[in-house]
Design a protein around this motif. Structure first.
Motif, PDB file in Angstrom:
ATOM      1  N   ALA A 145      78.941  26.105  18.073  1.00 36.58           N
ATOM      2  CA  ALA A 145      77.619  25.832  17.492  1.00 36.58           C
ATOM      3  C   ALA A 145      77.585  26.267  16.031  1.00 36.58           C
ATOM      4  CB  ALA A 145      76.531  26.539  18.293  1.00 36.58           C
ATOM      5  N   GLN A 146      78.239  27.392  15.721  1.00 42.16           N
ATOM      6  CA  GLN A 146      78.281  27.878  14.339  1.00 42.16           C
ATOM      7  C   GLN A 146      79.031  26.873  13.451  1.00 42.16           C
ATOM      8  OE1 GLN A 146      76.886  30.906  12.987  1.00 42.16           O
ATOM      9  NE2 GLN A 146      77.310  29.704  11.150  1.00 42.16           N
ATOM     10  N   GLN A 147      80.143  26.354  13.943  1.00 43.87           N
ATOM     11  CA  GLN A 147      80.908  25.371  13.177  1.00 43.87           C
ATOM     12  C   GLN A 147      80.098  24.097  12.966  1.00 43.87           C
ATOM     13  OE1 GLN A 147      84.418  24.948  15.594  1.00 43.87           O
ATOM     14  NE2 GLN A 147      85.443  26.743  14.707  1.00 43.87           N
ATOM     15  N   LEU A 148      79.430  23.640  14.014  1.00 45.64           N
ATOM     16  CA  LEU A 148      78.620  22.428  13.905  1.00 45.64           C
ATOM     17  C   LEU A 148      77.404  22.652  13.003  1.00 45.64           C
ATOM     18  CD1 LEU A 148      78.816  21.131  17.581  1.00 45.64           C
ATOM     19  CD2 LEU A 148      79.987  20.195  15.565  1.00 45.64           C
ATOM     20  N   PHE A 149      76.844  23.858  13.063  1.00 50.21           N
ATOM     21  CA  PHE A 149      75.708  24.172  12.186  1.00 50.21           C
ATOM     22  C   PHE A 149      76.151  24.170  10.727  1.00 50.21           C
ATOM     23  CE2 PHE A 149      73.136  27.300   9.855  1.00 50.21           C
ATOM     24  CZ  PHE A 149      71.884  26.721   9.991  1.00 50.21           C
ATOM     25  N   ASP A 150      77.348  24.753  10.475  1.00 51.48           N
ATOM     26  CA  ASP A 150      77.873  24.771   9.107  1.00 51.48           C
ATOM     27  C   ASP A 150      78.086  23.355   8.572  1.00 51.48           C
ATOM     28  OD1 ASP A 150      77.830  27.530   9.192  1.00 51.48           O
ATOM     29  OD2 ASP A 150      79.986  27.749   9.599  1.00 51.48           O
ATOM     30  N   LYS A 151      78.420  22.409   9.444  1.00 50.52           N
ATOM     31  CA  LYS A 151      78.608  21.011   9.043  1.00 50.52           C
ATOM     32  C   LYS A 151      77.282  20.259   8.973  1.00 50.52           C
ATOM     33  CE  LYS A 151      83.206  20.489  11.027  1.00 50.52           C
ATOM     34  NZ  LYS A 151      84.003  19.793  12.042  1.00 50.52           N
ATOM     35  N   GLY A 152      76.221  20.901   9.509  1.00 47.39           N
ATOM     36  CA  GLY A 152      74.912  20.257   9.498  1.00 47.39           C
ATOM     37  C   GLY A 152      74.680  19.334  10.670  1.00 47.39           C
ATOM     38  N   THR A 153      75.505  19.455  11.714  1.00 48.42           N
ATOM     39  CA  THR A 153      75.406  18.560  12.866  1.00 48.42           C
ATOM     40  C   THR A 153      74.380  19.036  13.898  1.00 48.42           C
ATOM     41  OG1 THR A 153      77.764  18.179  12.566  1.00 48.42           O
ATOM     42  CG2 THR A 153      76.801  17.332  14.572  1.00 48.42           C
ATOM     43  N   VAL A 154      74.197  20.381  14.051  1.00 49.07           N
ATOM     44  CA  VAL A 154      73.228  20.898  15.024  1.00 49.07           C
ATOM     45  C   VAL A 154      72.155  21.700  14.291  1.00 49.07           C
ATOM     46  CG1 VAL A 154      74.846  20.997  16.956  1.00 49.07           C
ATOM     47  CG2 VAL A 154      74.526  22.993  15.525  1.00 49.07           C
ATOM     48  N   SER A 155      71.036  21.855  14.965  1.00 44.66           N
ATOM     49  CA  SER A 155      69.899  22.560  14.351  1.00 44.66           C
ATOM     50  C   SER A 155      70.069  24.073  14.421  1.00 44.66           C
ATOM     51  CB  SER A 155      68.606  22.163  15.070  1.00 44.66           C
ATOM     52  OG  SER A 155      68.632  22.676  16.387  1.00 44.66           O
TER      53      SER A 155
END
Length: 171
Positions: free
Chosen positions: A66-76
């Motif tokens: 989730a942290q990686q996806l958040f850093d990419k802007g993919t998850v809230s």
């Protein structure tokens, strides 16, 4: 406490016993079952701890993703916060279960010690007197079973006349 199921032949008034010698045995049945029960509870608690450790590891991996996806802007931000909360809760449950395992391990040790204490042995070399425990008697926790006098530490008091004392000193 419990019923005396066996007493050694040397467990008699005036008998000399050696350190570590078995004096009597209390019925071990209740103590064996308590130990078995404590071991079973510990085994179940360890299994649950293993499950909680795995859940914590999985929650940690979800948090990293989730942290990686958040850093990419993919998850809230909410998704990331939900994963952090889930991981924190699972870590707390794992730690709580570890304390249950630790507490049950102490119960197993206590139950083992109680079972070992069903065999009453002489703590030192001595002479047995004032026996109150016999085979078939039910003992309570604070019952005295006998008196054991240290074989090497006797004090003798006797009276001598002056003439006897004089002869005693000359020898």
């Amino acid at each position: 406490s419990g019923e005396v199921v066996a007493a050694d032949a040397k467990f008699e008034d005036g008998a000399r016993v050696a350190e570590g010698e078995l004096l009597l045995t209390i019925d071990p049945f209740n103590y064996e079952t308590r130990l078995d029960e404590a071991k079973a509870q510990l085994k179940g608690a360890k299994a649950l701890l293993t499950e909680r450790k795995a859940a914590t590891q999985l929650a940690y991996q979800d948090l990293k993703r989730a942290q990686q996806l958040f850093d990419k802007g993919t998850v809230s931000k909410k998704t990331l916060d939900d994963r952090k909360t889930d991981h924190t809760i699972k870590k707390a449950r794992r730690d709580q279960q570890q304390s249950v395992v630790d507490r049950l391990a102490v119960q197993v040790k206590r139950a083992q010690r109680d079972l070992d204490n069903t065999k009453v042995v002489a703590p030192f070399d001595g002479y047995v007197t004032d026996i109150t425990a016999r085979q078939g008697r039910v003992l309570n926790p604070n019952d005295q079973i006998a008196v054991l006098y240290d074989a090497d530490n006797f004090e003798v008091v006797f009276n001598l006349s002056d003439a006897e004392y004089g002869r005693f000193l000359q020898r």
